[in-house]
Design a protein around this motif. Sequence first.
Motif, PDB file in Angstrom:
ATOM      1  N   THR A   1       0.844  -1.197   0.000  1.00 38.81           N
ATOM      2  CA  THR A   1       0.000   0.000   0.000  1.00 38.81           C
ATOM      3  C   THR A   1       0.880   1.249   0.000  1.00 38.81           C
ATOM      4  O   THR A   1       2.056   1.204   0.405  1.00 38.81           O
TER       5      THR A   1
ATOM      6  N   SER B   1       0.559   3.941   1.882  1.00 32.71           N
ATOM      7  CA  SER B   1       0.884   4.389   3.238  1.00 32.71           C
ATOM      8  C   SER B   1       2.029   3.562   3.824  1.00 32.71           C
ATOM      9  O   SER B   1       2.929   4.100   4.482  1.00 32.71           O
TER      10      SER B   1
ATOM     11  N   GLY C   1      -1.132   6.981  -3.532  1.00 37.52           N
ATOM     12  CA  GLY C   1      -1.950   7.025  -2.326  1.00 37.52           C
ATOM     13  C   GLY C   1      -3.221   7.833  -2.510  1.00 37.52           C
ATOM     14  O   GLY C   1      -4.282   7.476  -1.970  1.00 37.52           O
TER      15      GLY C   1
ATOM     16  N   SER D   1      -5.633   5.739  -4.671  1.00 38.99           N
ATOM     17  CA  SER D   1      -6.199   4.594  -3.950  1.00 38.99           C
ATOM     18  C   SER D   1      -7.128   5.031  -2.826  1.00 38.99           C
ATOM     19  O   SER D   1      -7.817   4.190  -2.228  1.00 38.99           O
TER      20      SER D   1
ATOM     21  N   GLU E   1      -6.096   6.354   0.003  1.00 47.03           N
ATOM     22  CA  GLU E   1      -5.393   6.339   1.292  1.00 47.03           C
ATOM     23  C   GLU E   1      -5.004   7.743   1.738  1.00 47.03           C
ATOM     24  O   GLU E   1      -5.003   8.042   2.938  1.00 47.03           O
TER      25      GLU E   1
ATOM     26  N   ARG F   1      -2.876  11.588   5.421  1.00 51.09           N
ATOM     27  CA  ARG F   1      -4.052  10.713   5.532  1.00 51.09           C
ATOM     28  C   ARG F   1      -5.313  11.376   4.967  1.00 51.09           C
ATOM     29  O   ARG F   1      -5.456  12.593   4.968  1.00 51.09           O
TER      30      ARG F   1
END
Length: 201
Positions: free
Chosen positions: A86, A88, A147, A150, A152, A200
């Motif tokens: 991933t 992250s 990210g 996706s 994330e 985030r």
Amino acid sequence: MPVKQGESVTSSARRSQIVAATIETIAELGYHHTSFARIAERAGLSSTRLISYHFDGKDELIGQTIATIYGDLSRFMHERVSARPTASAALETYIRSLVEYLGGHRTEMRAATEIFLNFRPEGGTAARDAATDLSSLSHLERLLAWGQESGEFGPFSTRVMAMTIQRSLDGLPFLLEADPEADLAEYADELAALFARATRA
């Protein structure tokens, strides 16, 4: 150092020996006090002519030295970051792995910093001019874009975020010069947590 086409194993080994001695000499004495004589002495060579035989002058030697340092760093980072599933996890691994590498290769990083600040090849530009080359951020920008795609990561400028992350890591060798006993585990923990919050969704 890999064997180049047309180069013997013996010649490649000698070039690697000279590059290793160059790294150690620059790290200890500084760029401006590093000469072929000093490098030959550290490498245990009988004459500086052996350096001149394998390298076409100081520019080529310093160029190969910096390529060796960053080639090793690049391989170290790629093996770890590319294995993360991933974005992250890849970002956290990038930060922690780079802190680990910088802390475990202080001689190489000291030499790289000296070259970065002082090397200006004849007819070329200083190594430090590479700091203005935005392509050096492309790997981080791609990771951050991944990210965001996706879900994330939240919305932000990948260029600004990549620059902020990279420069916070680029400063670590200078911190280690000022404070050799700095807690690198804490440094990695703080940076990983900081950029997890900053990116985030």
